[in-house]
Scaffold this motif. Structure first.
Motif, PDB file in Angstrom:
ATOM      1  N   LYS A 244      50.090  -9.297 -36.590  1.00 53.91           N
ATOM      2  CA  LYS A 244      50.211  -9.559 -38.021  1.00 53.91           C
ATOM      3  C   LYS A 244      51.662  -9.439 -38.468  1.00 53.91           C
ATOM      4  N   ASN A 245      52.357  -8.424 -37.973  1.00 55.46           N
ATOM      5  CA  ASN A 245      53.727  -8.177 -38.408  1.00 55.46           C
ATOM      6  C   ASN A 245      54.754  -9.061 -37.707  1.00 55.46           C
ATOM      7  N   PHE A 246      54.420  -9.536 -36.493  1.00 54.41           N
ATOM      8  CA  PHE A 246      55.369 -10.312 -35.692  1.00 54.41           C
ATOM      9  C   PHE A 246      54.668 -11.511 -35.058  1.00 54.41           C
ATOM     10  N   PRO A 247      54.164 -12.449 -35.861  1.00 53.95           N
ATOM     11  CA  PRO A 247      53.434 -13.583 -35.286  1.00 53.95           C
ATOM     12  C   PRO A 247      54.279 -14.445 -34.355  1.00 53.95           C
ATOM     13  N   THR A 248      55.552 -14.633 -34.685  1.00 53.47           N
ATOM     14  CA  THR A 248      56.407 -15.463 -33.829  1.00 53.47           C
ATOM     15  C   THR A 248      56.766 -14.735 -32.541  1.00 53.47           C
ATOM     16  N   LEU A 249      57.190 -13.495 -32.651  1.00 60.36           N
ATOM     17  CA  LEU A 249      57.532 -12.715 -31.462  1.00 60.36           C
ATOM     18  C   LEU A 249      56.320 -12.540 -30.557  1.00 60.36           C
ATOM     19  N   ALA A 250      55.159 -12.365 -31.135  1.00 64.49           N
ATOM     20  CA  ALA A 250      53.940 -12.244 -30.325  1.00 64.49           C
ATOM     21  C   ALA A 250      53.761 -13.494 -29.467  1.00 64.49           C
ATOM     22  N   GLY A 251      54.016 -14.664 -30.055  1.00 64.47           N
ATOM     23  CA  GLY A 251      53.910 -15.894 -29.288  1.00 64.47           C
ATOM     24  C   GLY A 251      54.939 -15.978 -28.180  1.00 64.47           C
ATOM     25  N   TRP A 252      56.180 -15.571 -28.482  1.00 67.22           N
ATOM     26  CA  TRP A 252      57.213 -15.575 -27.443  1.00 67.22           C
ATOM     27  C   TRP A 252      56.834 -14.670 -26.272  1.00 67.22           C
ATOM     28  N   LEU A 253      56.338 -13.476 -26.579  1.00 65.13           N
ATOM     29  CA  LEU A 253      56.009 -12.533 -25.511  1.00 65.13           C
ATOM     30  C   LEU A 253      54.788 -12.976 -24.722  1.00 65.13           C
ATOM     31  N   LYS A 254      53.862 -13.660 -25.364  1.00 67.90           N
ATOM     32  CA  LYS A 254      52.702 -14.187 -24.635  1.00 67.90           C
ATOM     33  C   LYS A 254      53.138 -15.230 -23.618  1.00 67.90           C
ATOM     34  N   ASN A 255      54.224 -15.934 -23.904  1.00 68.16           N
ATOM     35  CA  ASN A 255      54.732 -16.962 -22.991  1.00 68.16           C
ATOM     36  C   ASN A 255      55.816 -16.439 -22.042  1.00 68.16           C
ATOM     37  N   PHE A 256      56.217 -15.189 -22.206  1.00 68.35           N
ATOM     38  CA  PHE A 256      57.308 -14.596 -21.415  1.00 68.35           C
ATOM     39  C   PHE A 256      56.914 -14.486 -19.948  1.00 68.35           C
ATOM     40  N   LYS A 257      57.767 -15.041 -19.083  1.00 76.33           N
ATOM     41  CA  LYS A 257      57.615 -14.910 -17.636  1.00 76.33           C
ATOM     42  C   LYS A 257      58.985 -14.604 -17.031  1.00 76.33           C
ATOM     43  N   GLU A 284      74.761  -9.248 -21.821  1.00 73.80           N
ATOM     44  CA  GLU A 284      75.337 -10.456 -22.410  1.00 73.80           C
ATOM     45  C   GLU A 284      75.930 -11.366 -21.335  1.00 73.80           C
ATOM     46  N   GLN A 285      76.593 -10.773 -20.348  1.00 76.80           N
ATOM     47  CA  GLN A 285      77.151 -11.576 -19.261  1.00 76.80           C
ATOM     48  C   GLN A 285      76.043 -12.203 -18.432  1.00 76.80           C
ATOM     49  N   TRP A 286      74.986 -11.429 -18.174  1.00 76.26           N
ATOM     50  CA  TRP A 286      73.853 -11.969 -17.408  1.00 76.26           C
ATOM     51  C   TRP A 286      73.210 -13.126 -18.171  1.00 76.26           C
ATOM     52  N   ILE A 287      73.075 -12.968 -19.472  1.00 73.69           N
ATOM     53  CA  ILE A 287      72.521 -14.047 -20.289  1.00 73.69           C
ATOM     54  C   ILE A 287      73.387 -15.298 -20.170  1.00 73.69           C
ATOM     55  N   SER A 288      74.698 -15.136 -20.240  1.00 71.46           N
ATOM     56  CA  SER A 288      75.610 -16.267 -20.109  1.00 71.46           C
ATOM     57  C   SER A 288      75.433 -16.971 -18.768  1.00 71.46           C
ATOM     58  N   ASP A 289      75.173 -16.185 -17.714  1.00 68.86           N
ATOM     59  CA  ASP A 289      74.994 -16.749 -16.378  1.00 68.86           C
ATOM     60  C   ASP A 289      73.609 -17.363 -16.184  1.00 68.86           C
ATOM     61  N   TYR A 293      67.488 -20.252 -18.789  1.00 71.28           N
ATOM     62  CA  TYR A 293      66.280 -19.430 -18.756  1.00 71.28           C
ATOM     63  C   TYR A 293      66.143 -18.637 -20.050  1.00 71.28           C
ATOM     64  N   VAL A 294      67.212 -18.000 -20.494  1.00 70.33           N
ATOM     65  CA  VAL A 294      67.156 -17.163 -21.698  1.00 70.33           C
ATOM     66  C   VAL A 294      66.802 -18.002 -22.932  1.00 70.33           C
ATOM     67  N   ASP A 295      67.364 -19.200 -23.032  1.00 65.43           N
ATOM     68  CA  ASP A 295      67.048 -20.066 -24.158  1.00 65.43           C
ATOM     69  C   ASP A 295      65.563 -20.407 -24.198  1.00 65.43           C
ATOM     70  N   SER A 296      64.942 -20.484 -23.025  1.00 67.07           N
ATOM     71  CA  SER A 296      63.527 -20.858 -22.963  1.00 67.07           C
ATOM     72  C   SER A 296      62.615 -19.758 -23.506  1.00 67.07           C
ATOM     73  N   LEU A 297      63.118 -18.533 -23.600  1.00 65.80           N
ATOM     74  CA  LEU A 297      62.279 -17.423 -24.022  1.00 65.80           C
ATOM     75  C   LEU A 297      61.835 -17.535 -25.472  1.00 65.80           C
ATOM     76  N   THR A 298      62.609 -18.240 -26.300  1.00 66.62           N
ATOM     77  CA  THR A 298      62.292 -18.330 -27.721  1.00 66.62           C
ATOM     78  C   THR A 298      61.971 -19.756 -28.146  1.00 66.62           C
ATOM     79  N   LYS A 299      61.546 -20.568 -27.200  1.00 68.95           N
ATOM     80  CA  LYS A 299      61.146 -21.936 -27.538  1.00 68.95           C
ATOM     81  C   LYS A 299      59.634 -21.997 -27.667  1.00 68.95           C
TER      82      LYS A 299
END
Length: 299
Positions: A244-257, A284-289, A293-299
């Motif tokens: 209820k409080n985080f409908p968007t984040l809940a969806g992201w985490l359900k798809n998180f692999k 932050e450096q790992w994300i840059s590398d 993959y990281v961008d896909s986490l919030t799509k």
């Protein structure tokens, strides 16, 4: 526990929030919400000593901060984490092992939690020894206990790994005469490092995925009786009001692999290749590398 801000916000402040992508409409406590419908403030509970959970939580902290959230990581042992999730003192935790390691907590608290699914299915509990140890199976450990200083080194007493070791591994393999010590994961890793550096035999409770397998010359003892259980999934669990409080984040985490190679890569730079607990720049450096993959986490 999280602290929330109450009180009315003036029209000018409200306009500024809208321009910034936020609104003043929140949950029951009046907290700010983002344009995507989620509350802005989110607290992630992290189990003490479980590095895959630390890595995943630090990754999501960086990702969510970029998305405009205020993210707080709070460290605690499993029991207070699950209890705190049921009262919304914590919003989510990313390191629930099922169906074995944390099953007791889910049986106790699960009716007030939401399972957001497994993000890694390669988790397994282990008993590890130095790579050149003269044994390869747990069936050989009791008869060769003296070669390991008659000691099995454990982690936190409240961990699921400790329960499985105490209730299953020790009686199944007749290890009652060995000294089984529990204190903390860092203490266990210190013992492991000291022994392998000195070329001595050592036996510890451990788990995969863990960066220790890349850092130290170790191997798993075979478990022919299956006392440690089969591979498990690492699940994200939200508190009772999370969806209820985080409908968007809940969806992201359900798809998180996150597969084990990706997790090992992140763990290595955080815990093995750098001697600091200031993880922000490292992540932050790992994300840059690993930007795609990281961008896909919030799509």
């Amino acid at each position: 526990m999280k602290k929330r801000t109450f009180g009315a916000i003036g029209l000018a402040a409200a306009a500024a929030l809208v321009l910034a992508g936020c609104s003043t409409e929140g949950g029951d406590d009046g907290g700010e919400t983002l344009e995507n419908g989620d509350r802005k403030d989110v607290t992630i509970a992290v189990f003490n000593g479980w590095d895959e959970g630390v890595a995943a939580s630090e990754l999501w902290k960086a990702v969510l901060t970029e998305q405009g959230y205020n993210v707080e990581l709070e460290y605690a042992d499993p029991a207070p984490v699950y209890s705190g999730l049921t009262t919304d003192d914590y919003d989510v935790t990313l390191d629930t092992w099922l169906p074995i390691t944390h099953q007791d907590y889910i049986e106790q608290y699960g009716d007030d939690l939401v399972d957001l699914g497994s993000w890694n299915d390669d988790a397994v509990l282990t008993i590890a020894v130095n790579e050149d140890a003269p044994i390869d199976s747990l069936e050989e450990l009791a008869d060769n206990a003296d070669l390991f200083n008659n000691q099995l080194v454990g982690i936190e007493s409240g961990s699921g790994l400790n329960r499985v070791t105490t209730e299953n591994v020790i009686p199944e393999y007749g290890l009652e005469d060995m000294e089984y010590t529990t204190s903390s994961t860092p203490a266990m890793l210190a013992e492991l490092k000291a022994a392998t550096d000195a070329g001595e035999n050592v036996a510890v409770t451990l788990w995969r995925p863990h960066w220790a397998y890349d850092a130290f010359p170790i191997k798993d003892l075979e478990d022919p009786k299956g006392a440690l259980g089969d591979s498990e999934g690492i699940h994200s669990f939200g508190g009772k009001s999370f969806e209820k409080n985080f409908p968007t984040l809940a969806g992201w985490l359900k798809n998180f692999k996150m597969d084990s190679d990706q997790l090992y890569s992140l763990e290595n730079v955080m815990f093995n290749e750098n001697d600091t607990d200031d993880y922000g720049p490292i992540v932050e450096q790992w994300i840059s590398d690993n930007q795609e993959y990281v961008d896909s986490l919030t799509k």
